[in-house]
Design a protein around this motif. Structure first.
Motif, short mmCIF file in Angstrom:
data_model
loop_
_atom_site.label_atom_id
_atom_site.label_comp_id
_atom_site.label_asym_id
_atom_site.label_seq_id
_atom_site.Cartn_x
_atom_site.Cartn_y
_atom_site.Cartn_z
N HIS A 7 -9.78 2.13 16.10
CA HIS A 7 -8.50 2.09 15.41
C HIS A 7 -7.54 1.14 16.12
CE1 HIS A 7 -10.14 5.94 13.88
NE2 HIS A 7 -9.46 5.62 12.78
N PHE A 11 -6.10 -2.51 14.62
CA PHE A 11 -4.66 -2.77 14.56
C PHE A 11 -4.31 -4.04 15.33
CE2 PHE A 11 -0.63 -2.34 16.89
CZ PHE A 11 0.24 -2.49 15.83
N LEU A 38 -6.78 0.95 9.37
CA LEU A 38 -5.34 0.86 9.58
C LEU A 38 -4.61 2.03 8.92
CD1 LEU A 38 -2.78 -0.61 10.51
CD2 LEU A 38 -2.89 -1.96 8.39
N LEU A 41 -4.91 5.11 11.04
CA LEU A 41 -4.05 5.07 12.22
C LEU A 41 -2.60 5.36 11.83
CD1 LEU A 41 -3.63 4.49 15.23
CD2 LEU A 41 -3.47 2.05 14.66
N GLU A 42 -2.13 4.75 10.75
CA GLU A 42 -0.76 4.97 10.31
C GLU A 42 -0.54 6.43 9.89
OE1 GLU A 42 0.71 0.66 8.61
OE2 GLU A 42 -0.55 1.89 7.31
N LEU A 49 2.91 0.76 10.28
CA LEU A 49 2.84 -0.20 11.39
C LEU A 49 2.88 -1.65 10.91
CD1 LEU A 49 0.00 1.49 13.47
CD2 LEU A 49 2.47 1.64 13.89
N VAL A 50 2.41 -1.88 9.69
CA VAL A 50 2.28 -3.24 9.18
C VAL A 50 2.98 -3.36 7.84
CG1 VAL A 50 0.64 -5.02 8.44
CG2 VAL A 50 0.08 -3.54 10.39
N LEU A 59 4.34 -7.11 11.53
CA LEU A 59 4.50 -5.79 12.11
C LEU A 59 5.89 -5.24 11.79
CD1 LEU A 59 2.93 -6.16 15.67
CD2 LEU A 59 1.83 -5.45 13.54
N GLY A 63 5.51 -0.92 14.47
CA GLY A 63 4.28 -1.62 14.82
C GLY A 63 4.43 -2.48 16.06
N ARG A 67 2.35 -1.95 19.45
CA ARG A 67 1.39 -2.99 19.81
C ARG A 67 1.11 -3.03 21.30
NH1 ARG A 67 1.78 -9.45 18.22
NH2 ARG A 67 -0.13 -10.09 19.27
#
Length: 285
Positions: A7, A11, A38, A41-42, A49-50, A59, A63, A67
């Motif tokens: 993950h 990212f 992604l 993960l979010e 995040l994106v 981002l 994000g 990072r």
């Protein structure tokens, strides 16, 4: 769902490549698989995040903050699994150009004397944070104002700005220059890792011609060829003598702060010791 290193890798690939397509190619995965990773993960973090509203992904604030955490965690995991690092591993010091100027050698020499079992690797990485926010280094020498989520920085010194002009130019005959003296010249700007922008000039005397480059080598070559002039710090003049280029003091440009920056918490146990030594070296006459 349990989060895994994949993950974080997905990212970071998206963050660095800017598109799902390029990230998927880099990871040797399908685009749907990268997108799904992604999303997972979010969903786990409970934040987006994106920003997917444009073709080139960006981002979000969350994000950008995540990072460096992701890069730090992934780097730590890679180090843990690296059989070469079962003992002491190198401390990576990044810089985009000129390191710590004429204090670079004293810093490296003093570190070797006081920490013989921890190699200090000086790495030039052409980006604004010298690889820090990508997890490519443990600590970085950064010029100019700099803040980022999850990053701590301490000031070391300030460097005066100088003009870099071709030896064939009339400007090279003057002992010192002002920003207005450069107005009618083409200005070369290192847009990847440099500290100079057109905002340095007052609006009334701002140059109208710009030559953009991506690193110090191309910046110097453009000046030596007579294509442009440039503005940098005194450290460049000290460490980057170049045929066809002369440096002249700028009388009306503000100094540039030099900072030492690292992720918090540090990615290497010796980071704070390097910070203490760097401040000590910078304070010495």
């Amino acid at each position: 769902m349990t989060m895994e290193l994949r993950h974080l890798r997905a990212f970071l690939a998206i963050a660095e490549e800017g598109t799902i397509t390029h990230a998927a190619s880099r990871l040797h995965m399908s685009q749907p698989a990268v997108s799904r990773t992604l999303h997972q993960l979010e969903a786990h973090l409970g934040v987006r995040l994106v920003d997917r509203s444009t073709h080139h992904l960006h981002l979000t604030d969350a994000g950008a903050a995540f990072r460096i955490r992701a890069a730090t965690a992934l780097r730590a995991a890679d180090a843990a699994f690296d059989p070469r690092r079962l003992g002491t591993w190198p401390l990576r010091l990044g810089h985009a150009w000129s390191a710590l100027g004429d204090l670079t050698a004293p810093l490296l020499r003093r570190w070797n004397e006081t920490h013989p079992d921890t190699p200090l690797e000086l790495l030039r990485i052409d980006d604004r944070t010298a690889g820090l926010t990508r997890g490519a280094v443990d600590v970085a020498l950064v010029r100019g104002t700099f803040t980022a989520p999850g990053v701590r920085s301490v000031p070391l010194l300030s460097e005066p700005r100088v003009a870099a002009v071709p030896t064939s130019s009339d400007l090279a005959e003057r002992p010192r220059l002002a920003l207005a003296d450069l107005t009618d010249q083409a200005i070369t700007l290192n847009t990847v890792s440099g500290t100079t922008t057109l905002d340095l000039w007052p609006a009334a005397v701002r140059p109208s011609r710009v030559l953009e480059v991506g690193n110090t080598d191309d910046w110097l070559a453009a000046i030596a060829a007579g294509q442009a002039v440039g503005v940098t710090t005194a450290a460049t003049a000290t460490l980057h003598a170049y045929p066809g280029v002369v440096y002249r003091p700028l009388t009306d440009a503000p100094d540039v702060p030099v900072l030492l920056a690292w992720a918090e918490p540090p990615t290497h146990p010796a980071v704070t010791e390097l910070a203490d030594l760097a401040r000590e070296v910078a304070r010495e006459p």
